[in-house]
Structure formats: structure tokens, C-alpha cells
Design a protein around this motif. Structure first.
Motif, PDB file in Angstrom:
ATOM      1  N   LYS A   2       0.836  -1.190   0.000  1.00  0.00           N
ATOM      2  CA  LYS A   2       0.000   0.000   0.000  1.00  0.00           C
ATOM      3  C   LYS A   2       0.881   1.254   0.000  1.00  0.00           C
ATOM      4  O   LYS A   2       1.857   1.333   0.731  1.00  0.00           O
ATOM      5  CB  LYS A   2      -0.905  -0.007   1.233  1.00  0.00           C
ATOM      6  N   VAL A   3       0.532   2.201  -0.836  1.00  0.00           N
ATOM      7  CA  VAL A   3       1.283   3.449  -0.938  1.00  0.00           C
ATOM      8  C   VAL A   3       0.750   4.415   0.116  1.00  0.00           C
ATOM      9  O   VAL A   3      -0.441   4.689   0.180  1.00  0.00           O
ATOM     10  CB  VAL A   3       1.141   4.056  -2.343  1.00  0.00           C
ATOM     11  N   SER A   4       1.662   4.930   0.934  1.00  0.00           N
ATOM     12  CA  SER A   4       1.254   5.823   2.020  1.00  0.00           C
ATOM     13  C   SER A   4       1.373   7.288   1.617  1.00  0.00           C
ATOM     14  O   SER A   4       2.059   7.631   0.651  1.00  0.00           O
ATOM     15  CB  SER A   4       2.126   5.570   3.253  1.00  0.00           C
ATOM     16  N   ILE A   5       0.718   8.123   2.386  1.00  0.00           N
ATOM     17  CA  ILE A   5       0.806   9.568   2.184  1.00  0.00           C
ATOM     18  C   ILE A   5       2.251  10.016   2.401  1.00  0.00           C
ATOM     19  O   ILE A   5       2.758  10.876   1.686  1.00  0.00           O
ATOM     20  CB  ILE A   5      -0.185  10.299   3.110  1.00  0.00           C
ATOM     21  N   LYS A   6       2.934   9.379   3.347  1.00  0.00           N
ATOM     22  CA  LYS A   6       4.334   9.715   3.634  1.00  0.00           C
ATOM     23  C   LYS A   6       5.207   9.469   2.397  1.00  0.00           C
ATOM     24  O   LYS A   6       6.060  10.283   2.045  1.00  0.00           O
ATOM     25  CB  LYS A   6       4.841   8.899   4.820  1.00  0.00           C
ATOM     26  N   ALA A  11       8.119  11.644  -2.365  1.00  0.00           N
ATOM     27  CA  ALA A  11       8.295  11.672  -3.819  1.00  0.00           C
ATOM     28  C   ALA A  11       8.039  13.059  -4.409  1.00  0.00           C
ATOM     29  O   ALA A  11       8.649  13.435  -5.407  1.00  0.00           O
ATOM     30  CB  ALA A  11       7.372  10.646  -4.476  1.00  0.00           C
ATOM     31  N   THR A  12       7.133  13.813  -3.794  1.00  0.00           N
ATOM     32  CA  THR A  12       6.747  15.112  -4.360  1.00  0.00           C
ATOM     33  C   THR A  12       7.461  16.284  -3.692  1.00  0.00           C
ATOM     34  O   THR A  12       7.529  17.363  -4.266  1.00  0.00           O
ATOM     35  CB  THR A  12       5.236  15.337  -4.224  1.00  0.00           C
ATOM     36  N   THR A  18      -0.159  18.574   3.205  1.00  0.00           N
ATOM     37  CA  THR A  18      -0.545  19.070   1.881  1.00  0.00           C
ATOM     38  C   THR A  18      -0.976  17.916   0.989  1.00  0.00           C
ATOM     39  O   THR A  18      -1.977  18.017   0.268  1.00  0.00           O
ATOM     40  CB  THR A  18       0.624  19.852   1.229  1.00  0.00           C
ATOM     41  N   VAL A  19      -0.240  16.821   1.041  1.00  0.00           N
ATOM     42  CA  VAL A  19      -0.594  15.636   0.248  1.00  0.00           C
ATOM     43  C   VAL A  19      -1.974  15.133   0.651  1.00  0.00           C
ATOM     44  O   VAL A  19      -2.830  14.865  -0.204  1.00  0.00           O
ATOM     45  CB  VAL A  19       0.471  14.524   0.390  1.00  0.00           C
ATOM     46  N   SER A  34      -1.919  20.270  -6.551  1.00  0.00           N
ATOM     47  CA  SER A  34      -2.820  19.121  -6.528  1.00  0.00           C
ATOM     48  C   SER A  34      -2.553  18.197  -7.713  1.00  0.00           C
ATOM     49  O   SER A  34      -2.498  16.969  -7.562  1.00  0.00           O
ATOM     50  CB  SER A  34      -4.267  19.616  -6.537  1.00  0.00           C
ATOM     51  N   GLU A  35      -2.360  18.774  -8.878  1.00  0.00           N
ATOM     52  CA  GLU A  35      -2.104  17.991 -10.079  1.00  0.00           C
ATOM     53  C   GLU A  35      -0.807  17.182  -9.942  1.00  0.00           C
ATOM     54  O   GLU A  35      -0.764  16.007 -10.288  1.00  0.00           O
ATOM     55  CB  GLU A  35      -2.012  18.926 -11.288  1.00  0.00           C
ATOM     56  N   LYS A  36       0.251  17.815  -9.406  1.00  0.00           N
ATOM     57  CA  LYS A  36       1.522  17.117  -9.202  1.00  0.00           C
ATOM     58  C   LYS A  36       1.360  15.960  -8.212  1.00  0.00           C
ATOM     59  O   LYS A  36       1.907  14.869  -8.404  1.00  0.00           O
ATOM     60  CB  LYS A  36       2.583  18.092  -8.678  1.00  0.00           C
ATOM     61  N   ILE A  37       0.617  16.211  -7.158  1.00  0.00           N
ATOM     62  CA  ILE A  37       0.413  15.181  -6.130  1.00  0.00           C
ATOM     63  C   ILE A  37      -0.378  14.002  -6.707  1.00  0.00           C
ATOM     64  O   ILE A  37      -0.015  12.838  -6.504  1.00  0.00           O
ATOM     65  CB  ILE A  37      -0.263  15.783  -4.882  1.00  0.00           C
ATOM     66  N   PHE A  38      -1.450  14.294  -7.436  1.00  0.00           N
ATOM     67  CA  PHE A  38      -2.249  13.211  -8.029  1.00  0.00           C
ATOM     68  C   PHE A  38      -1.441  12.413  -9.045  1.00  0.00           C
ATOM     69  O   PHE A  38      -1.550  11.184  -9.110  1.00  0.00           O
ATOM     70  CB  PHE A  38      -3.532  13.754  -8.661  1.00  0.00           C
TER      71      PHE A  38
END
Length: 188
Positions: A2-6, A11-12, A18-19, A34-38
Motif C-alpha cells: 500500500k502506498v502511504s501519504i508519507k 516523492a513530491t 498538503t498531500v 494538486s495535479e503534481k500530487i495526483f
């Protein structure tokens, strides 16, 4: 895994807060961020947990020759609504009629809604009618339709076998007072 917010944060370069705000579409995150994060989240394989509470039953009407004046389809719709209610889901009904003005707009609305589970009644759909549904990002099951290029689950309604079983039964019933009489060699 599972990919975490951390992990998305690392990565960003944006903070975990903010993520989280971006992924939950909260105010205060500009569209570029938002676009970069998504984009990063998608590349990392992040899939947000969605709570789905609705089932959208979509009837695709090409010309009405199969769906109109057929008692099977209203019974199917009633069964879907009852079962959904019994399971705690709200049912939304949507009709896509190729002959109606605004069809393309309605189709876009249906395809953009990924907050519901979609049951698509495709009895009148032809191969080219499936093309827009191939890019659908939600969960969908196709009922009574088939595409050689399907990338979604489907349930075929086999009317031919049903008629054969009915004919076998009726032929087997011929004879005295409803007692079953074996047929000689008749098989569908």
C-alpha cells in the motif's frame, strides 16, 4: 504494498498535510500542486479507499427493439433495486438513449461518476457502443451484452438455453394429466 501519504510526500517534496489535503480534495491546495500530487500518487500506485453507497443501473437504449415491451427487463430492474436496498445501497437509475438529444452529454455524466457501482444493461449495445466504457475508471458489470475487447466484468443472459430447457420441459410433460413422459432423443 500500500502506498502511504508519507511516501507520496517524499516523492513530491510536499508535506504530508498538503498531500492529504490534495488527495481529499480539500480547499487550500492550489490546482498545480494538486495535479503534481495526483500524478505522483498514480505513478506510485496509490488507490484511495472509497466508500461506495450507491448502485447506478444504466440502461443503454440503442433502438428499443429489445428493451421496450419486454417484461424481463422491468423485473430485472425491480430485482436490482430490491437486492441493493436489502444490502444497504441506494439505487440510481440512468437511461442512455442514443436517439435522444443530449445523449453525448448524458454519456459523459455517467462515465465521470465513479462514486457508484455501475450495472450496465447492454442488451442493445453493439461493439462500437462499448468504446466509451473502456476508459471508465469506476467499478462496472455489464449485463446481457458482450464485447470481444471487454476490460470489464460481464454477465451474459442466455435466453437460448432457457428456451431449450422450457421446450424440453414442455415436451416431457406431454402425456396424461401432467405426468412426465420421457422424450426420445430431443436435446437442444
Amino acid at each position: 504494498m500500500k502506498v502511504s501519504i508519507k511516501k507520496i510526500s517524499q516523492a513530491t517534496g510536499f508535506s504530508p498535510a498538503t498531500v492529504s489535503n490534495a488527495l481529499n480534495r480539500k480547499k487550500g491546495v492550489n490546482s498545480e500542486t494538486s495535479e503534481k500530487i495526483f500524478k505522483a500518487a498514480e505513478e506510485l500506485g496509490y488507490h484511495p479507499e472509497k466508500v461506495i453507497t450507491k448502485i447506478k443501473f444504466v440502461t443503454y437504449r440503442k433502438n428499443g427493439k429489445i428493451i421496450d415491451n419486454n417484461q424481463f427487463f422491468p423485473a430485472m430492474i425491480e430485482g436490482v433495486e430490491k437486492q441493493a436496498k436489502d444490502l444497504g445501497y441506494e439505487t440510481i437509475f440512468s437511461r442512455l438513449d442514443c436517439e435522444e438529444e443530449g445523449f453525448e452529454e448524458r454519456l459523459s455524466e455517467v462515465l465521470e461518476d465513479t462514486s457508484s457501482l455501475m450495472l450496465l444493461l447492454g442488451a442493445e449495445m453493439l461493439e462500437e457502443d462499448f468504446i466509451p466504457f473502456k476508459s471508465y475508471k469506476g467499478h462496472m458489470v455489464l449485463l446481457d451484452g458482450w464485447s470481444e475487447d471487454m476490460r470489464f466484468d460481464g454477465v451474459l443472459i442466455n435466453n437460448t438455453d432457457s428456451v431449450c430447457h422450457a421446450m424440453e420441459y414442455l415436451i416431457g410433460m406431454r402425456g396424461s394429466s401432467g405426468s412426465r413422459k420421457e422424450t426420445s432423443g430431443y436435446r437442444c
